[in-house]
Design a protein around this motif. Structure first.
Motif, PDB file in Angstrom:
ATOM      1  N   ASP A   1       0.842  -1.196   0.000  1.00  0.00           N
ATOM      2  CA  ASP A   1       0.000   0.000   0.000  1.00  0.00           C
ATOM      3  C   ASP A   1       0.875   1.243   0.000  1.00  0.00           C
ATOM      4  O   ASP A   1       1.938   1.276   0.612  1.00  0.00           O
ATOM      5  CB  ASP A   1      -0.915   0.011   1.223  1.00  0.00           C
ATOM      6  N   LYS A   2       0.394   2.263  -0.668  1.00  0.00           N
ATOM      7  CA  LYS A   2       1.122   3.517  -0.716  1.00  0.00           C
ATOM      8  C   LYS A   2       0.749   4.386   0.482  1.00  0.00           C
ATOM      9  O   LYS A   2      -0.408   4.429   0.881  1.00  0.00           O
ATOM     10  CB  LYS A   2       0.798   4.275  -1.999  1.00  0.00           C
ATOM     11  N   CYS A   3       1.726   5.053   1.007  1.00  0.00           N
ATOM     12  CA  CYS A   3       1.497   6.028   2.072  1.00  0.00           C
ATOM     13  C   CYS A   3       1.942   7.390   1.563  1.00  0.00           C
ATOM     14  O   CYS A   3       2.868   7.484   0.768  1.00  0.00           O
ATOM     15  CB  CYS A   3       2.301   5.677   3.319  1.00  0.00           C
ATOM     16  N   ARG A   4       1.282   8.411   2.045  1.00  0.00           N
ATOM     17  CA  ARG A   4       1.615   9.752   1.591  1.00  0.00           C
ATOM     18  C   ARG A   4       1.390  10.713   2.742  1.00  0.00           C
ATOM     19  O   ARG A   4       0.318  10.722   3.349  1.00  0.00           O
ATOM     20  CB  ARG A   4       0.727  10.116   0.409  1.00  0.00           C
TER      21      ARG A   4
ATOM     22  N   GLU B   1      -9.294  16.499  -0.654  1.00  0.00           N
ATOM     23  CA  GLU B   1      -8.808  17.243  -1.813  1.00  0.00           C
ATOM     24  C   GLU B   1      -7.567  16.607  -2.409  1.00  0.00           C
ATOM     25  O   GLU B   1      -7.352  16.649  -3.617  1.00  0.00           O
ATOM     26  CB  GLU B   1      -8.505  18.692  -1.429  1.00  0.00           C
ATOM     27  N   ASP B   2      -6.718  16.036  -1.592  1.00  0.00           N
ATOM     28  CA  ASP B   2      -5.469  15.428  -2.068  1.00  0.00           C
ATOM     29  C   ASP B   2      -5.749  14.157  -2.847  1.00  0.00           C
ATOM     30  O   ASP B   2      -5.226  13.971  -3.936  1.00  0.00           O
ATOM     31  CB  ASP B   2      -4.532  15.140  -0.888  1.00  0.00           C
ATOM     32  N   GLN B   3      -6.536  13.266  -2.298  1.00  0.00           N
ATOM     33  CA  GLN B   3      -6.902  11.997  -2.935  1.00  0.00           C
ATOM     34  C   GLN B   3      -5.708  11.292  -3.592  1.00  0.00           C
ATOM     35  O   GLN B   3      -5.791  10.798  -4.706  1.00  0.00           O
ATOM     36  CB  GLN B   3      -8.026  12.213  -3.951  1.00  0.00           C
ATOM     37  N   TRP B   4      -4.581  11.260  -2.877  1.00  0.00           N
ATOM     38  CA  TRP B   4      -3.402  10.492  -3.299  1.00  0.00           C
ATOM     39  C   TRP B   4      -2.890  10.880  -4.680  1.00  0.00           C
ATOM     40  O   TRP B   4      -2.588  10.032  -5.492  1.00  0.00           O
ATOM     41  CB  TRP B   4      -3.679   9.006  -3.226  1.00  0.00           C
ATOM     42  N   LYS B   5      -2.809  12.139  -4.936  1.00  0.00           N
ATOM     43  CA  LYS B   5      -2.324  12.626  -6.238  1.00  0.00           C
ATOM     44  C   LYS B   5      -0.935  12.140  -6.535  1.00  0.00           C
ATOM     45  O   LYS B   5      -0.115  11.963  -5.728  1.00  0.00           O
ATOM     46  CB  LYS B   5      -2.360  14.151  -6.259  1.00  0.00           C
TER      47      LYS B   5
END
Length: 110
Positions: A7-10, A106-110
């Motif tokens: 999974d990606k983390c940001r 707003e970010d939604q994993w850009k």
């Protein structure tokens, strides 16, 4: 939901908490500017939470240097007391969680 190493983390938001400022009001804006200078971290929002015990940032009418710097350089300042002058970026601590939720949407994993 199970999170795995695949999974990606940001990092979306960093919250700096300061009880009083003295000459430290420039530390958090410094890190905001450093983050903004790199493509991998320029999206990160930097917020500050404080009770503003010394009334360094509570007044908009006769703003001290701390308020001017924090309001200009940071993405938001949240004050944990009742009596202060609000602005677009200077808000009550009650606004912190709704604002973080909005930033994440707003970010939604850009």
């Amino acid at each position: 939901m199970k999170i795995t190493t695949k999974d990606k983390c940001r990092v979306i938001v960093i919250i700096s908490v300061k009880n009083s400022f003295r000459e430290r009001y420039t530390e958090t804006p410094y890190w905001k500017l450093k983050l903004a200078s790199f493509n991998t971290t320029k999206h990160v929002k930097v917020l500050m939470v404080t009770p503003d015990k010394d009334n360094e940032i509570s007044s908009k009418a006769n703003p001290r240097k701390a308020r001017i710097v924090l309001e200009y350089d940071l993405d938001g300042v949240y004050i944990a007391k009742q009596d202060f002058d609000r602005a677009d970026k200077v808000k009550s601590i009650k606004d912190l969680i709704p604002d973080i939720e909005r930033l994440v949407r707003e970010d939604q994993w850009k």
